[in-house]
Enzyme design. Structure first.
Site, PDB file in Angstrom:
ATOM      1  N   GLU A 158     -10.115   6.685   4.164  1.00  0.00           N
ATOM      2  CA  GLU A 158      -9.243   6.027   5.132  1.00  0.00           C
ATOM      3  C   GLU A 158      -8.502   7.010   6.021  1.00  0.00           C
ATOM      4  OE1 GLU A 158      -5.521   4.483   3.221  1.00  0.00           O
ATOM      5  OE2 GLU A 158      -6.648   4.919   1.408  1.00  0.00           O
TER       6      GLU A 158
ATOM      7  N   ASP B  23       0.862  -1.176   0.000  1.00  0.00           N
ATOM      8  CA  ASP B  23       0.000   0.000   0.000  1.00  0.00           C
ATOM      9  C   ASP B  23       0.903   1.231   0.000  1.00  0.00           C
ATOM     10  OD1 ASP B  23      -2.251   1.645   0.135  1.00  0.00           O
ATOM     11  OD2 ASP B  23      -3.240   0.382   1.591  1.00  0.00           O
TER      12      ASP B  23
END
Length: 872
Positions: free
Chosen positions: A540, A340
Site C-alpha cells: 500500500e 486502520d
C-alpha cells in the site's frame, strides 16, 4: 464454554454462576461504577433510519444472546472509565512494552507488517506463541490497572499467515479472483486460521473486500476482482473459513476473528491514489464497493476496519453516517469497528494523540501504534469534558467485549494452553502446501499460446530466465514476511519453492534438462525458454503508479525476450504482477504468455500447468479467467466490465485453455501516455515515504573501519558495533514513513543517506535546498552536525552545525527544516557518495522523514518551518 446464540442451533446461555465469575474476572471489586443510564443505548436495537438510498439489513444469521447482553451490562457497570478506554486502544509491538501492557491493560495489540516478536524477522511460530503468552499474562495482571480482561492480538494474515517466517503463502487475492472458486476460498480461510491459531494470535485483519476501479492503485492485488459479484461471492466464504461457520463451528477450535476491510470505497479512489477520495454516488458506493460487506456480515464477521479514503471529500474515519447509521444500524453489523494504522489522524480536528471525531462517528477500537499513551489520557479527558459521550464509550466497549466473549477469550486461557495451539504440525503442513499449489494452478491465466507452444515437454531442454525465475520474494509480493516485501530474499522463505525450482524438479524427474540463467546467457542452446518477469514487490501507498506500461522507460525484460527469440528459441513468458499492465510489446515478443499474478510460496503450481506428462499431454489445463480487464492501450487506467466505451485487449472473463486454440495476432505498440514525474518538478526525493531506489542508510561509529559500516535498506538496523547507533521506523503522515535515529555513545556516530553507486555531482548542480521533517524526541543534543552532498573523502557542498539554528524547537513535535545549499562554489565535489550525513554523540534520539533536494529555495518560512540560510 461461553457461547452466543446461532440462528440455526439452540443458544448456549450463561448461567448465574458463570455471569458472576465473568464479572469478577473482568474487573476488580474496587472498580468505580458508572451511571446505569449509560447502558440504555447499547441494550436497545436501533432501527434503521430512512435515507434516499436504502442499505439492506444483512445480519440475518447471528443473533444476540440475551444472557450475554445481561452479563455485559454487569461488566460495564463495574468498569472504570480508564479501563473502558484501555479496551479501545490498540498499540503496536514495536512500541509497546510488557510493562505498558501491565500498566494499562490495553484491549488489543498488533504487529505491523515490518514487526515480529523481539525484533526477530525470522522468528519461528513457537517464538510468536511465546510472545503471545507474555502479552496475555501482562494484560490479566490486575495489580496496576485493576482489570483482568485478556488482551487480543491482531495481525495482517493477508494471503496465509503472511507475516510469519516459514508460513504457507497462498496467491494474493487478485490471483484467487481469477480462479473464480468460492469453495477454494473457504478452504484457504480454514487453513489460514489454523496457522494463525498455532502462533497464539486471535484476530486476523482479513479479508480485503475492495472492488478496484483504477488499476494504478498500489493495493490492486489485495482485491479479488473489479466485479463486485466475485467479491460478494468470496467475502462470506473467506469469513466463514477464518471464523468458522454459523450454526456449526463459529469461533470455535481454530476459528479466528476475521475483519472485513476497508469500509468503504477503498478501491475507488480518484486516479487510484491510495487513501485518496472516492467520488461516487451512494448507490454506487453500496452496489459496487460495499458488495463484500453484504456476505461478510451475513457470515457473522466480528470486525470491520475503516478505510483511509474519503467519500466525496469526507474521511471515512470520521463518517458517522456510514459507520453508524449505515454499517451498524441499517446493515445490522453488531461486531466492532477498528481503525486502520493511525487512520484517525486524518479526521478534521484530530491528530495522532487524540480523536473524538472518530470515536463519536462510530469507531470502537483505535489502532494507535506509537502514540497510545497520549491517546489514552486524552480520550479519558475528552470523556470527562463531555466531548465524547459516555454512552458512545460504553457502546464501543460492549461491542468489543461481545466479540471477545463470543470467541471464548475469557475461558481459553493463555495462548499456549489452548487446545489448538498445541497442534503446531498444522503450520506449513503438507496439506496446506498442496492447497496453495492447487490455488496457483487454478489462478494462472493464459493470454497467448501461439503455435501451441504450451504445454512444454518435460523431456526437453528448458532454459529458465528472468529475474523472477528463482526469486520467491518477487513471486510472493508485498505483505510477505515484511510489509513492502522489498528487503526479502529466498532465505526469508525456508519452506517455499520458486518457479524455477518447481520446473527443475519436474523436468529432471522426467529426464529432461534445465538450466537457470537469469540474463538468458545459456551454456547450451535450449529447446525452449521460460522467462519469468514482472513487478518487484510493493504494498500500500508505495505501490501506486502513474503508468500502466510495464517497465516504462526501462524495457530490460523485453530486451531479454527479444534476445532469445532472435536466436530461434521459442519463448514462454510467465508474468508476475499485482495488477493488469499494458504489456503489448512483451506479448508480441513472446510465443506464449501466462499471467501468474503473485502466486506465493508454491512455485510448483506453475510447473504443474505448463509442463506436459510423459505422453505429451497436459496434466492440468488452464482454469483461470481474468477477474480484471486487461488494457489495450497504456492510458486505460479505468477499465471495468460494464463501462461505457468498454474496449479492453482481453475482456473480463478471458482466458485460453489447452482444449481450444486461438492465435493472437500482432498488437499495437504505440505509446500514448506521457511519462509522469514521480515527484514535484525540480525536486529529487531522497527519503520520501520510503528510500529512493538508488539509496541506502549507512550507520557508522568511530570504533569500526569504513568497510564495516552497516548498510541498511530495511526500516530498522544498528551500527556495526551493535550498540552505538540504531534506526527504526516511525510514523509522520503514514505508516512507517519516518526513521528514528538513536545515539547511545560518547564517541561520535553518524547516519548517512548513501547512494548505492556514487553519482556525478553535476546531476545536482541545480539543487538549492535540502528539505526534511525533523523531530527531537527528548532534547536537542549538545552537538548535531549535518553534511550535504558529499564525496567519499567527505568533501561536501555544505557542512554545518544544527545545534544553534534548531535550539528553539520543541521536543516531540515534527518541524520542517530547509537548509540552503547554494552558499559557495561546489565545483570541488565531483562525485557524490552521500546525499546527507547526520553526526552526533551522547544519548538521544531524533526522527527524520520527507527528505528531498529541491531546485527552489523558500524566501519566507511557513509556520512550523525553520529556514537555515547561508549565514548560519
Amino acid at each position: 464454554m461461553i457461547r452466543t446464540g446461532f440462528n440455526t442451533t439452540p443458544t448456549k446461555t450463561i448461567n448465574k454462576k458463570q455471569s458472576l465469575a465473568l464479572s469478577l474476572l473482568l474487573v476488580t471489586v474496587a472498580a468505580q461504577a458508572v451511571a446505569a443510564d449509560t447502558q440504555s443505548n447499547a441494550k436497545a436495537e436501533i432501527q434503521p433510519q430512512s435515507t434516499a438510498v436504502e442499505w439492506p439489513y444483512v445480519n440475518t444469521g447471528l443473533k444476540r444472546d440475551p444472557q450475554l447482553e445481561k452479563a455485559l451490562d454487569q461488566i460495564l457497570e463495574r468498569m472504570t472509565l480508564a479501563q473502558k478506554v484501555a479496551q479501545m486502544i490498540q498499540p503496536e509491538i514495536g512500541y509497546l512494552s510488557l510493562a505498558q501492557m501491565r500498566k494499562y491493560g490495553f484491549g488489543s495489540y498488533l504487529n505491523g507488517g515490518n514487526t515480529a516478536p523481539y525484533g526477530q524477522k525470522q522468528a519461528s511460530a513457537e517464538v510468536w506463541l511465546k510472545y503471545a503468552d507474555e502479552m496475555y499474562e501482562a494484560s490479566v495482571d490486575a495489580k496496576e490497572d485493576g482489570s483482568r480482561i485478556p488482551t487480543m492480538w491482531g495481525t495482517d494474515a493477508m494471503h496465509g499467515h503472511s507475516n510469519v517466517y516459514g508460513a504457507t503463502l497462498f496467491p494474493h487475492n487478485i490471483g484467487l479472483g481469477a480462479a473464480n472458486d468460492p469453495e477454494l476460498i473457504h478452504r484457504i480461510g480454514v487453513a489460514t486460521a489454523k496457522e494463525v491459531a498455532v502462533t497464539g494470535i486471535e484476530w486476523s485483519f482479513a479479508p480485503t473486500v475492495a472492488v478496484v476501479r483504477d488499476d494504478r492503485w498500489g493495493r490492486t492485488y489485495e482485491s479479488y476482482s473489479e466485479d463486485p459479484a466475485i467479491v460478494k461471492a468470496y467475502a462470506g466464504q473467506m469469513v466463514s473459513g477464518l471464523q468458522g461457520t454459523l450454526g456449526k463451528d463459529f469461533l470455535q477450535g481454530f476459528g479466528r476473528i476475521a475483519t472485513a476491510k476497508h469500509f468503504v470505497g477503498d478501491g475507488g479512489t480518484e486516479k487510484g491514489i491510495d487513501r485518496g477520495d472516492t467520488l461516487v454516488d451512494e448507490q454506487g458506493l453500496r452496489d459496487i464497493h460495499a458488495a463484500g460487506y453484504m456476505t461478510a456480515i451475513q457470515a457473522g464477521v466480528q470486525s470491520v476496519m475503516v478505510s483511509f479514503n474519503s467519500w466525496n471529500g469526507v474521511r471515512l474515519h470520521g463518517h458517522k453516517y456510514l459507520l453508524t447509521d449505515v454499517l451498524k444500524n441499517q446493515m445490522g453489523f453488531d461486531g466492532f469497528v477498528v481503525t486502520d494504522w493511525n487512520g484517525h489522524k486524518f479526521v478534521e480536528g484530530c491528530d495522532l494523540e487524540q480523536c473524538a471525531g472518530a470515536i463519536n462517528a462510530g469507531v470502537d477500537v483505535l489502532m494507535v501504534p506509537e502514540h497510545f499513551e497520549a491517546f489514552y489520557h486524552n480520550t479519558i479527558r475528552q470523556v470527562e469534558q463531555g466531548i465524547i459521550p459516555m454512552t458512545r464509550i460504553d457502546d464501543a466497549v460492549r461491542r468489543f467485549l461481545r466479540a471477545k466473549i463470543r470467541w471464548g477469550l475469557l475461558e481459553r486461557g493463555k495462548p499456549s494452553s489452548r487446545v489448538e495451539s498445541a497442534q503446531m504440525a498444522v503450520f506449513n503442513s503438507q496439506e496446506h502446501k498442496e492447497l496453495a499449489r492447487e490455488a496457483v494452478r487454478k489462478s494462472l491465466v493464459l493470454l497467448k499460446n501461439n503455435q501451441k507452444v504450451l504445454p512444454l515437454s518435460a523431456k526437453s531442454r528448458v532454459l529458465v530466465a528472468g529475474d523472477g525465475a528463482d526469486n520467491i520474494a518477487k513471486q510472493a509480493g508485498g505483505w510477505s514476511v515484511s510489509w513492502q516485501g522489498t528487503d526479502n530474499t529466498n532465505a526469508d522463505f525456508p519452506n517455499a519453492t520458486s518457479v524455477y525450482q518447481g520446473i527443475r524438479q519436474q523436468v529432471e524427474a522426467a529426464g529432461g534438462k534445465v538450466e537457470l540463467a537469469v540474463d538468458g546467457n545459456y551454456s547450451q542452446k535450449p529447446d525452449v525458454a521460460l522467462v519469468v518477469i514482472g513487478e518487484n514487490p510493493y504494498a500500500e501507498w508505495f505501490g501506486d503508479i502513474q503508468q500502466l506500461e510495464y517497465q516504462h522507460g526501462d524495457k530490460s525484460d523485453l530486451a531479454l525476450i527479444k534476445k532469445l527469440k532472435q536466436q530461434g528459441i521459442p519463448v514462454v513468458t510467465v508474468f508476475l504482477t499485482g495488477r493488469p499492465l499494458w504489456t503489448n510489446k512483451e506479448l508480441n515478443a513472446s510465443d506464449a504468455f501466462v499471467v501468474a499474478w503473485l502466486p506465493g510460496s508454491e512455485g510448483q503450481g506453475v510447473a504443474d500447468v505448463l509442463l506436459a506428462d510423459s505422453q505429451g499431454k497436459a496434466r492440468y489445463d488452464f482454469q483461470g479467467k481474468l477477474s480484471f480487464s486487461w488494457p489495450r492501450y497504456d492510458h486505460q487506467f479505468v477499465l471495468n466490465k460494464g463501462d461505457a466505451n468498454y474496449d479492453p485487449l482481453f475482456a473480463y472473463g478471458y482466458g485460453l485453455t489447452y482444449t481450444g486454440h486461438t492465435e493472437l495476432g500482432p498488437l499495437s505498440e504505440q505509446v500514448s501516455a506521457t511519462a509522469a514525474s514521480s515527484s514535484d518538478q525540480g525536486i529529487q526525493p531522497l527519503f520520501l515515504r520510503n528510500l529512493s531506489a538508488d539509496m541506502a542508510w549507512v550507520l557508522s561509529d568511530s570504533s569500526v573501519a569504513q568497510n564495516k559500516e552497516a548498510l541498511i535498506t530495511t526500516p530498522y538496523g544498528v551500527s556495526a558495533d551493535g550498540k552505538s547507533l540504531a534506526m527504526q521506523s516511525v510514523n509522520l503522515s503514514y505508516q512507517e514513513d519516518g526513521r528514528q535515529l538513536r545515539w547511545n555513545t560518547a564517541a561520535k556516530a553518524s547516519a548517512s543517506l548513501r547512494y548505492i553507486k556514487p553519482v556525478a555531482a553535476s546531476k545536482y548542480k541545480t539543487a538549492k535546498a535540502l528539505r526534511f521533517s525533523l523531530r527531537f524526541d527528548q532534547h536537542l543534543p549538545a552537538e548535531l552536525s549535518l553534511a550535504v552532498l558529499c564525496d567519499q573523502q567527505r568533501l561536501c557542498q555544505r557542512q554545518l552545525s544544527l545545534t544553534e539554528p534548531l535550539a528553539h524547537l520543541k521536543p516531540g513535535v515534527w518541524h520542517t527544516v530547509e537548509v540552503a545549499l547554494d552558499c559557495a562554489d561546489a565545483s570541488a565535489v565531483k562525485r557524490i557518495s552521500d546525499a546527507l550525513v547526520f553526526s552526533s554523540s551522547g544519548q538521544h534520539s531524533l526522527a527524520v522523514a520527507d527528505m528531498v533536494l529541491s531546485a527552489q529555495k523558500s524566501t519566507e518560512a511557513a509556520q512550523g518551518t525553520v529556514l537555515i540560510g547561508c549565514a548560519n
